[in-house]
Structures are given as structure tokens and as C-alpha cells.
Scaffold this active site. Structure first.
Site, short mmCIF file in Angstrom:
data_model
loop_
_atom_site.label_atom_id
_atom_site.label_comp_id
_atom_site.label_asym_id
_atom_site.label_seq_id
_atom_site.Cartn_x
_atom_site.Cartn_y
_atom_site.Cartn_z
N CYS A 1 0.91 -1.34 -0.13
CA CYS A 1 -0.17 0.09 -0.09
C CYS A 1 0.78 1.45 -0.05
CB CYS A 1 -0.95 0.08 1.26
SG CYS A 1 -2.20 -1.37 1.09
N HIS B 1 -3.53 7.34 2.35
CA HIS B 1 -3.81 5.89 1.83
C HIS B 1 -5.18 5.68 2.55
CE1 HIS B 1 -4.21 1.76 0.92
NE2 HIS B 1 -3.90 1.18 2.15
N ASN C 1 -10.06 -0.45 0.16
CA ASN C 1 -8.85 -0.10 0.26
C ASN C 1 -8.21 -0.85 -1.14
OD1 ASN C 1 -6.09 -0.41 0.47
ND2 ASN C 1 -6.09 -1.24 2.58
N1 ACO Z 1 -17.96 -8.80 9.53
C1 ACO Z 1 -18.47 -9.02 10.90
N2 ACO Z 1 -17.59 -9.42 12.00
C2 ACO Z 1 -16.18 -9.48 11.63
C3 ACO Z 1 -15.69 -9.17 10.46
C4 ACO Z 1 -16.67 -8.73 9.48
N3 ACO Z 1 -16.33 -8.76 8.23
N4 ACO Z 1 -14.36 -9.31 10.53
C5 ACO Z 1 -13.96 -9.49 11.68
N5 ACO Z 1 -15.09 -9.73 12.41
C6 ACO Z 1 -15.32 -9.88 14.04
C7 ACO Z 1 -14.07 -10.72 14.49
O1 ACO Z 1 -14.34 -12.20 14.21
C8 ACO Z 1 -14.19 -10.44 15.90
O2 ACO Z 1 -15.24 -11.33 16.47
P1 ACO Z 1 -15.03 -11.84 17.96
O3 ACO Z 1 -14.90 -10.68 18.98
O4 ACO Z 1 -16.03 -12.71 18.21
O5 ACO Z 1 -13.80 -12.47 17.96
C9 ACO Z 1 -14.60 -8.96 15.86
O6 ACO Z 1 -15.26 -8.87 14.53
C10 ACO Z 1 -13.72 -7.90 15.94
O7 ACO Z 1 -12.70 -8.19 15.09
P2 ACO Z 1 -11.46 -7.38 15.26
O8 ACO Z 1 -10.34 -7.76 14.20
O9 ACO Z 1 -10.89 -7.03 16.48
O10 ACO Z 1 -12.10 -6.00 14.66
P3 ACO Z 1 -11.19 -4.49 14.58
O11 ACO Z 1 -12.07 -3.51 15.27
O12 ACO Z 1 -10.03 -4.31 14.88
O13 ACO Z 1 -11.48 -4.37 12.93
C11 ACO Z 1 -10.29 -4.04 10.91
C12 ACO Z 1 -10.90 -5.12 12.18
C13 ACO Z 1 -11.32 -3.09 10.25
C14 ACO Z 1 -9.58 -5.06 9.94
C15 ACO Z 1 -9.19 -3.02 11.69
O14 ACO Z 1 -8.45 -3.80 12.74
C16 ACO Z 1 -8.56 -2.34 10.77
O15 ACO Z 1 -8.92 -1.50 10.04
N6 ACO Z 1 -7.10 -2.47 10.75
C17 ACO Z 1 -6.38 -2.01 9.87
C18 ACO Z 1 -6.09 -2.90 8.56
C19 ACO Z 1 -5.72 -2.11 7.36
O16 ACO Z 1 -5.99 -1.09 7.22
N7 ACO Z 1 -4.93 -2.96 6.48
C20 ACO Z 1 -4.55 -2.52 5.40
C21 ACO Z 1 -3.20 -1.90 5.37
S1 ACO Z 1 -2.64 -1.52 3.81
C22 ACO Z 1 -1.84 -2.78 3.16
O17 ACO Z 1 -0.74 -2.75 2.90
C23 ACO Z 1 -2.78 -3.86 2.63
#
Ligand code: ACO
Length: 320
Positions: free
Chosen positions: A111, A247, A277
Site C-alpha cells: 500500500c 492511503h 482499500n
Molecule cells: N464482519 C463481521 N464481523 C467481523 C468481520 C466482518 N467482516 N471481520 C471480523 N469480524 C469479527 C471478528 O471475528 C471479531 O469477532 P470476535 O470478537 O467474536 O472474535 C470482531 O469482529 C472484532 O474483530 P477485530 O479484528 O478486533 O475488529 P477491529 O475492530 O480491529 O476491526 C479491522 C478490524 C477493520 C480490520 C481493523 O483492525 C483495521 O482496520 N485494521 C487496519 C487494517 C488495514 O488498514 N489494513 C490495510 C493496510 S494497507 C496494506 O498494506 C494492505
């Protein structure tokens, strides 16, 4: 010499998938995706490829610049999801747009790729090695995600963006780039070519694996840091920046970065609601949208900042 952006272009696939479409594929909901990420829909390739989208984006950027394709002498193509490895995607674009005098190569920094490519083009211009560069970020992230893994497949989209930059005597360009390979495990995707003899292999590791919270914390810490690094190096204040083009990974990351910087959130445009993204494509797509809406005025100061797998993060301070 400094490279000034003189043309922008972008291209996204025709087909869209909204959050309700995603909820029919994996156990998720529109509400969860919107709240956690800001994404509402994403564009997903059907007939398009990473290169075909890049060609369209490049043609639009060249047309927007008014510079003949023959005058481009460097093409840098940032991607981690090109369907073609040889010839490199930059050479495929060169052929299609008729940039016969350009040298081209691909660059992969996930990214952060577009910002690293942009900074590389600026270094070529500053060194007198090129005068006009085409810098592209294009991705087919839908090929990289496991469509049974709800924690990743809802986040990404496909698309391409491009800019043409031309050397000018006066102008502003300050760059910064960092990587931390020790944290690489937070975001991985292994090559499907790594065991050529085992053609049946298609395991989990061949898809994006991410520790979402680690990546989130990293981005929220490092993006403000690198922006402050650029401002300090240039000796200007935060209030002098007109647009912060980050980004487009996640709305909450952009909002948290703005808050940490104590900056006005209205200076942080966002379009992840429409595209998700798109990795290396997100910054040039957003830049093109703003340019075409007439939101960018000559002389305005802009900071572009990317972050992602590596882990890596980079930024550029430019004058429009
Ligand atoms: N729908 C519903 N529930 C979901 C989903 C979904 N799509 N995905 C995960 N969950 C659940 C999980 O299983 C978890 O359930 P549990 O509590 O029963 O275990 C719960 O939601 C919370 O999961 P978390 O991973 O803790 O959720 P979080 O609030 O951290 O959000 C997210 C996840 C959106 C991925 C966040 O961590 C984030 O945005 N991180 C940054 C990721 C990013 O930007 N990556 C790209 C970087 S750039 C690159 O180089 C590709």
C-alpha cells in the site's frame, strides 16, 4: 529540479459490490463494515486486469497533462497484484500508451507503493536522469484475498491511478520513506509461484493474512510521525498544508491520524466508501478525483502519505 504533477487519471472496474453483496458471501453486515472501516462498496474486476486499468488511468493522466506520450522518459508502476510478472507491467503500459522513449519498471511496496514510486521518480528528476515521468499505482486486490475470510475480503477493492510529473526549476518536493521488516508478519501474502513443482498448492498463506489491530496501531502512530517529519524538514507548520491525501485503508485510521496531529479533518479527503482499500492505487485515485472536481489549486501544499505491508510508510510534501 523538482517534478510537478501536471496530469492525473484513474480507472476502476465497472462492477461494484456493496456491503450487502458481501453479506451474501461471508458472515458480515453492512453495519459492521461501515462502522469499522467506512467502506460502503468496492469495484471488483471481471474482464479488467491490473494492466488494463493502469493503461486507462495512464491514458487519462497523459491526456490531462497535455504532454505527448513520446516525451515520457520514465514509467514506474507500483503494484503487488499484477497478473503479469514478465514483461513487467510498466512495459505493458509503455507499449499501450506509446511512450516509446520511456524506461519502465515495477515497484512493490504494497500500500506504500505509490508514494515510494513517486519519491523514486522525484529522485530521478532531481538527479537529472529523467524529465517527464508517469507514476502508476494499480491493483487487483480481489485476486489476493481469500473470499471465505470475512476479516480481510470486505476491506479491499480494485482500481488504478496515475500521475504525470514534469521537471521544473522551482517547486517543492520533500520526501520521507521508512520500512520495518521486523514487523513484516503483521501483513503477509506469499507468492503462489513459490513451489513450482506443486501446482495443486493454494493454501491460506497465498492470500492476504493480516493482524488488523497491529496494522491499525502502526498506521495511527506512524502516519502522524512521518507528516511531522516532513513539516519539520521543510520548516513549515501544519496549518500551511491544504490537503492531506492519506492511503484510503480505513476511515478510522484517517480520523485518528488527523486527531493525533490536531489537524482539521476537513483537510483529509476520503473516498474509501466507494472503492474500499485499493492498496497502491488509493492515493492516485483520490488525487485524480480531487483534480477533476477542481479542488486542487496551483500553489496549494499537499502531503501524500502511504502505509502498509513491510511494514512500510512513506510520504511526500508537494506543491500543486
Ligand atoms: N464482519 C463481521 N464481523 C467481523 C468481520 C466482518 N467482516 N471481520 C471480523 N469480524 C469479527 C471478528 O471475528 C471479531 O469477532 P470476535 O470478537 O467474536 O472474535 C470482531 O469482529 C472484532 O474483530 P477485530 O479484528 O478486533 O475488529 P477491529 O475492530 O480491529 O476491526 C479491522 C478490524 C477493520 C480490520 C481493523 O483492525 C483495521 O482496520 N485494521 C487496519 C487494517 C488495514 O488498514 N489494513 C490495510 C493496510 S494497507 C496494506 O498494506 C494492505
Amino acid at each position: 529540479m523538482v517534478g510537478r504533477i501536471c496530469g492525473t487519471g484513474s480507472c476502476v472496474p465497472q462492477r461494484t459490490m456493496d456491503n450487502n453483496d458481501m453479506a451474501r458471501i461471508v458472515d458480515t453486515s453492512d453495519e459492521w463494515i461501515r462502522e469499522r472501516t467506512g467502506v460502503v462498496r468496492r469495484h471488483i474486476i471481471e474482464e479488467e486486469t491490473t494492466v488494463s486499468m493502469a493503461v486507462q488511468a495512464a491514458e487519462r493522466a497523459i491526456e490531462n497533462s497535455g504532454i505527448p506520450a513520446e516525451e515520457i522518459d520514465l514509467i514506474l508502476f507500483a503494484t503487488s497484484s499484477s497478473e503479469v510478472i514478465m514483461p513487467c507491467a510498466a512495459c505493458e503500459v509503455q507499449r499501450a500508451v506509446g511512450a516509446v522513449n520511456a524506461a519502465g519498471f515495477d515497484l512493490n511496496a504494497a500500500c506504500t507503493g505509490f508514494v515510494f514510486a513517486f519519491n523514486t521518480a522525484q529522485a530521478y528528476i532531481a538527479a537529472g536522469m529523467c524529465r517527464t515521468a508517469l507514476v502508476i499505482g494499480a491493483e487487483s486486490m480481489s485476486n489476493m484475498v481469500d473470499w471465505t475470510d470475512r476479516s480481510t475480503c470486505v476491506l479491499f477493492g480494485d482500481g488504478a491511478g496515475a500521475v504525470v510529473i514534469r521537471a521544473e526549476e522551482n517547486g517543492l518536493c520533500r520526501t520521507a520513506a521508512h520500512s520495518d521488516g521486523k514487523k513484516g508478519k503483521a501483513l503477509t501474502c506469499l507468492s503462489r509461484h513459490r513451489k513450482g513443482w506443486d501446482k495443486t498448492q493454494d493454501d491460506k498463506e497465498s492470500y492476504i493474512q493480516m493482524d488488523g489491530q497491529d496494522v491499525f496501531k502502526f498506521a495511527v502512530r506512524k502516519v502522524p510521525e512521518i507528516i511531522e517529519e516532513l513539516l519539520e524538514a521543510e520548516g513549515i507548520g501544519l496549518e500551511e498544508i491544504d490537503h492531506f491525501i492519506l492511503h484510503q485503508a480505513n476511515r478510522r485510521i484517517v480520523e485518528a491520524a488527523a486527531k493525533r496531529l490536531k489537524a482539521d479533518i476537513s483537510k483529509f479527503p476520503m473516498d474509501m466508501d466507494e472503492y474500499g482499500n485499493t492498496s497502491a492505487a488509493s492515493i492516485p485515485i483520490l488525487l485524480d478525483e480531487m483534480n477533476r472536481k477542481g479542488l486542487l489549486q496551483r500553489g496549494q501544499k499537499i502531503i501524500m502519505a502511504g502505509f502498509g505491508a513491510g511494514l512500510s510508510w512513506g510520504a511526500s510534501l508537494i506543491e500543486w
